[in-house]
Design a protein around this motif. Sequence first.
Motif, PDB file in Angstrom:
ATOM      1  N   ARG A 120       0.752  -1.132   0.023  1.00  0.00           N
ATOM      2  CA  ARG A 120       0.061  -0.081   0.140  1.00  0.00           C
ATOM      3  C   ARG A 120       0.907   1.225   0.100  1.00  0.00           C
ATOM      4  O   ARG A 120       0.599   2.163  -0.761  1.00  0.00           O
ATOM      5  N   GLU A 121       1.920   1.308   0.804  1.00  0.00           N
ATOM      6  CA  GLU A 121       2.955   2.276   0.876  1.00  0.00           C
ATOM      7  C   GLU A 121       3.479   2.660  -0.555  1.00  0.00           C
ATOM      8  O   GLU A 121       3.584   3.859  -0.872  1.00  0.00           O
ATOM      9  N   ILE A 122       4.050   1.469  -1.251  1.00  0.00           N
ATOM     10  CA  ILE A 122       4.409   1.621  -2.526  1.00  0.00           C
ATOM     11  C   ILE A 122       3.491   2.052  -3.601  1.00  0.00           C
ATOM     12  O   ILE A 122       4.066   2.886  -4.372  1.00  0.00           O
ATOM     13  N   SER A 123       2.008   1.666  -3.565  1.00  0.00           N
ATOM     14  CA  SER A 123       0.931   2.190  -4.308  1.00  0.00           C
ATOM     15  C   SER A 123       1.070   3.580  -3.983  1.00  0.00           C
ATOM     16  O   SER A 123       0.529   4.508  -5.147  1.00  0.00           O
ATOM     17  N   GLU A 124       1.380   4.053  -3.073  1.00  0.00           N
ATOM     18  CA  GLU A 124       1.309   5.684  -2.557  1.00  0.00           C
ATOM     19  C   GLU A 124       2.372   6.479  -3.136  1.00  0.00           C
ATOM     20  O   GLU A 124       2.531   7.599  -2.805  1.00  0.00           O
ATOM     21  N   GLY A 125       3.538   5.570  -3.846  1.00  0.00           N
ATOM     22  CA  GLY A 125       4.823   6.407  -3.991  1.00  0.00           C
ATOM     23  C   GLY A 125       5.920   6.243  -3.129  1.00  0.00           C
ATOM     24  O   GLY A 125       7.154   6.943  -3.322  1.00  0.00           O
ATOM     25  N   ASN A 126       5.850   5.463  -1.931  1.00  0.00           N
ATOM     26  CA  ASN A 126       7.144   5.312  -1.132  1.00  0.00           C
ATOM     27  C   ASN A 126       7.615   4.238  -1.520  1.00  0.00           C
ATOM     28  O   ASN A 126       7.773   3.048  -1.149  1.00  0.00           O
ATOM     29  N   TYR A 127       8.719   4.199  -2.565  1.00  0.00           N
ATOM     30  CA  TYR A 127       9.465   3.077  -3.169  1.00  0.00           C
ATOM     31  C   TYR A 127      10.570   2.940  -2.445  1.00  0.00           C
ATOM     32  O   TYR A 127      11.341   1.922  -2.560  1.00  0.00           O
ATOM     33  N   ALA A 128      11.067   3.557  -1.362  1.00  0.00           N
ATOM     34  CA  ALA A 128      12.316   3.368  -0.619  1.00  0.00           C
ATOM     35  C   ALA A 128      11.753   2.196   0.639  1.00  0.00           C
ATOM     36  O   ALA A 128      12.961   1.726   1.095  1.00  0.00           O
ATOM     37  N   ILE A 129      10.727   1.964   0.632  1.00  0.00           N
ATOM     38  CA  ILE A 129      10.458   1.195   1.910  1.00  0.00           C
ATOM     39  C   ILE A 129      10.756  -0.379   1.327  1.00  0.00           C
ATOM     40  O   ILE A 129      10.697  -0.612   0.409  1.00  0.00           O
ATOM     41  N   ARG A 130      11.319  -1.088   2.463  1.00  0.00           N
ATOM     42  CA  ARG A 130      11.556  -2.611   2.004  1.00  0.00           C
ATOM     43  C   ARG A 130      10.907  -3.294   3.212  1.00  0.00           C
ATOM     44  O   ARG A 130      10.608  -2.849   4.394  1.00  0.00           O
TER      45      ARG A 130
END
Length: 463
Positions: free
Chosen positions: A204-214
């Motif tokens: 969900r975070e990635i879909s909102e543009g937070n690509y740095a999360i792992r």
Amino acid sequence: MKRRLGTQLSVGFVLIVFITVSVISLTANLLIQRQFEKYVADQQKSFSEEMAAALAPQYDGSTGQWNLDYIHGYGMYALKDGYIIKLYDAEGTVIWDAQNHDMTLCSQIMQDIRVRMQEKRPELEGEFLTCRYDLRQKGDAVGYLDVSYYSPYYFNENDFRFLDALNRILMIVGISSIAGAAAAGILLARRLSVPIAKATDITREISEGNYAIRFDANVGTQELAELSEAVNHMAASLEMQETIRRRQTSDVAHELRTPIANVSAHLEAIIEGVWEPAPERLLSCYEELGRISNLISDLEKLSQLEAENMALQKEDVDLTELARAVRTAFEPELERKRLTCTVSGESCIVPGDPKRLLQVIFNLVSNAVKYSAEGGQIQICTREEAQVSILTVEDQGIGIPQEDLPLIFERFYRTDRSRNRKTGGAGIGLTIAKAIVLAHGGKISAESKEGRGSRFTVTLPKR
């Protein structure tokens, strides 16, 4: 209504264990009871035979008398266990009869047994049965014994207590198993649902543009570990794509800004009378507009190539002949830079669009020529394998940094901006080549060592 994974796993565990324990308990109870009933019935028959064997020696052949004291004690003992005996001598005269001795006690015992069995085993429909056994001494008949007992079997209080205790044990085991299954289901559900919920939050975070999360969860399950790796790979890929997108935007803006700025400056100077509208100045403006036109043309071409419905005019194509045609087209440039370009390999026939495949080889050789130092060598090789044909273009140029190799087929990607500006091009030649190769069902890859040259390999299916 959708239920959480943890709830479904816990309920599933409990349901499975409940069904399993129920089946096992019912089966065990049924089998044990049947075996116990058979055991009791066999014991009744065996005890009756033992009484006959025990009473036969109580006859004294020399005197013709029976040991009535022993017989009386033995008979009363048997009566308390539900056995009613009646002893006869050889002539059929009654020696001892439990009913004659104590009719009230016999009736009471028989009634108690009937009531108990009818209450506990109403389906049995049993009744007292009398069996006769011969009494012998040294092979001679000295009398016979009638033994009456409840048939086919009967349970005393201890027997019923044993069966009740068995049922309680099975019930306790069942409840304990269900409780253990519920606890195990909750623990397992937590081990599975927590990483999955975390993966959901991360995506969900990635879909909102937070690509740095792992996804850094330490899980011991292979599938969950693969899930975490896939999520991390997706995040890294999207992060890289976002970086490339931003860089592409900058590159496209740079590609358009420079010629437009040049044309604007020339036209402004001509309009203000600083420069005369001489042919050479107008030619310079024309050339800058030509660069913009070529960029737009390349973009349109790439868009067409990457479209799902890209039409290919396929026919049998000889890759070796195409390579020779490209080498011929580059002869002036090769001579200018004193480059040696060789084409080796036998005929390699593949089904494909000759114009598109010619463009692939042209783009690869063009890059090799651009980035090769004067006096270098370029080798174009073709060969066939079992199911595919392979073409390689290898140079001795400046090479490509290892960190840039995975990105060189992205549109507008440049490993060296200043060099790209010097050598020209919009940075989409390799992107176009890749799109054409993929449309033919093949693949393209690159190997390179910085400062020592690069090798590009195109693999195409024969059918």
